[in-house]
Design an enzyme around this catalytic site. Structure first.
Site, short mmCIF file in Angstrom:
data_model
loop_
_atom_site.label_atom_id
_atom_site.label_comp_id
_atom_site.label_asym_id
_atom_site.label_seq_id
_atom_site.Cartn_x
_atom_site.Cartn_y
_atom_site.Cartn_z
N GLY A 12 10.47 -11.54 4.03
CA GLY A 12 10.76 -10.15 4.38
C GLY A 12 11.42 -10.03 5.74
CG ASP A 143 2.64 -9.31 7.09
OD1 ASP A 143 2.70 -8.06 7.10
OD2 ASP A 143 2.98 -10.00 6.11
N GLY A 190 0.65 -5.58 4.98
CA GLY A 190 -0.44 -6.45 5.41
C GLY A 190 -1.23 -6.90 4.20
NE ARG A 191 1.15 -10.57 -0.23
CZ ARG A 191 1.48 -10.08 -1.42
NH1 ARG A 191 0.66 -10.26 -2.44
NH2 ARG A 191 2.60 -9.44 -1.60
CE1 TYR A 296 11.14 -3.67 1.21
CE2 TYR A 296 13.51 -3.39 1.07
CZ TYR A 296 12.36 -4.02 0.64
OH TYR A 296 12.42 -4.98 -0.32
NE ARG A 299 11.40 -5.49 4.93
CZ ARG A 299 11.18 -6.17 3.81
NH1 ARG A 299 9.96 -6.62 3.55
NH2 ARG A 299 12.16 -6.41 2.96
#
Length: 419
Positions: A12, A143, A190-191, A296, A299
């Site tokens: 990403g 992240d 944030g996985r 998006y 970021r």
């Protein structure tokens, strides 16, 4: 004796990854005694495998300097990870064939933990094949979950966007709470790591200034305590702003929400946490709720980038080239914090194997005992990372980005089919 350099972007994007590219290219051009041509892979490692390489000799110094202002990944990225060497050795051998065909002796991979694993494996295979390749990883991820670095370039700007958005949304909701919306939910990326949700805590200058609820991926979601936290804040201040990690899990470790329609090489796209939380609040508390997904925007918001983040991203690119040229290869560039106030940092590096495919989560002492806020220690860590502004040039009211020619080098090998 010189060799050519290949740079690639992975995963990403961030609002400052092109600043790292700028640092790489400018530093490489300043070392003609070590580095010949500079190539960039189209769409990350995929372009390296398929021999789609941009020849950057055609790019002017002014155009390269303009990369400091450009969000996204100018050369293209991918979510394609090389597989295990034992089962997919042909992938690595193909890369070495491409490198040999273009006299590439230096490889820089700009990405996160998975990208560092790819770089480390490529270094291993090149040594086994006796090919003289030097590899350095350039850190990147919004992240902030890379190990052994004070922060990951890209995070500071995304964190600034989240904090500013939460603060501005709080002003809006506060003005409507008496007659309309009482709760606003912002879903952030944030996985497994809740760093961006934690950054939402910077929306308030002092603890308790705003009725915030932060939901970090590190804490299991409990509906009852969550609803009570929302109710308490609405009763006390009339409204509530929630910043939630997309990777929220229940007590059994299951994601609360998965967008199952988007899978890339076993990578599952998350999404829908905000909508689900809104439904729970409506059902159990009856409050009118609005929600948004930063997606998006968090970021790519270069207009709101952190100056600290931009400077660190550029410095990482420059340092990566220095390591290649001066014998520090096989490492990832890192940032080492020297002091919080005033914030001081320096460049460092760690072996690729020390960071490959690892995740750094928000420490327990950064999260308040109730799980819904951040501590003073977290504020001391986070605040310097979002400081300062460095606006891109504007033309006719919108940011102006200098275009690149993006000329592909002639191919020299047969076509390669991706697995």
């Amino acid at each position: 004796m010189t060799a050519n350099l290949l740079y690639a972007q992975s995963g990403g994007m961030t609002s400052v990854i092109n600043a790292s590219a700028c640092g790489v290219i400018e530093a490489a051009r300043a070392r003609p005694e070590h580095i010949g041509k500079v190539f960039a892979a189209r769409d990350g490692i995929v372009g390296a495998l398929t021999e789609q390489l941009y020849d950057l000799d055609a790019e002017s110094d002014a155009a390269i300097a303009g990369l400091r202002h450009l969000p996204g990944g100018v050369f293209g990225s991918c979510r394609y990870d090389l597989q295990d060497i034992a089962t997919h050795r042909h992938q690595y051998e193909r890369l070495i064939e491409v490198f040999a065909a273009h006299d590439i002796g230096y490889f820089l991979y700009n990405g996160g933990g998975g990208s560092m694993l790819t770089a480390e494996r490529l270094l291993q295979v090149s040594a086994e094949l006796g090919y003289p390749l030097k590899v350095v990883g350039v850190p990147k991820t919004i992240d902030n979950d890379l190990a052994d670095t004070d922060t990951s370039p890209g995070f500071g700007s995304a964190a600034k966007y989240v904090a500013v958005s939460a603060r501005e949304a709080a002003c809006d909701v506060a003005s409507m709470a008496g007659t309309s919306t009482k709760v606003f939910i912002l879903e952030v990326m944030g996985r497994h790591a809740g760093w961006l949700a934690a950054a939402g805590g910077l929306a308030e200058r002092t603890p308790g200034e705003l009725p915030l609820v932060l939901l970090l991926a590190e804490r299991a979601f409990d509906e009852g305590t969550f609803l009570e936290a929302v109710r308490t804040r609405v009763n006390a201040q009339g409204y509530c702003v929630i910043v939630a990690s997309e990777g929220l899990k229940d007590s059994a470790g299951r994601f609360l929400s998965i967008n199952t329609d988007n899978k890339v090489y076993d990578w599952i796209q998350l999404g829908g946490v905000a909508a689900g939380l809104a439904a729970r609040i409506k059902q159990h508390l009856g409050y009118r709720t609005h929600w948004a997904v930063a997606d998006y925007l968090q970021r790519s918001a270069r207009h709101l980038a952190s100056r600290t983040d931009l400077e660190q991203a550029y410095a990482c690119g420059v340092e990566a080239v220095r390591l290649l040229a001066e014998g520090g290869h096989g490492t990832m560039v890192t940032l080492r914090r020297l002091a919080d106030e005033p914030y001081r940092w320096e460049m460092a590096s760690v072996p690729l194997a020390a960071v490959a495919d690892l995740e750094y989560l928000v420490p327990d002492d950064f999260i308040t005992p109730d799980g819904f806020g951040i501590t003073d220690a977290a504020r001391r860590y986070l605040r310097p990372l979002i400081e300062g502004e460095d606006h891109p040039p504007f033309r006719d009211g919108i940011p102006h980005y200098e275009p690149l020619r993006l000329t592909l080098a002639a191919t020299r090998l047969p076509a390669f089919e991706l697995d």
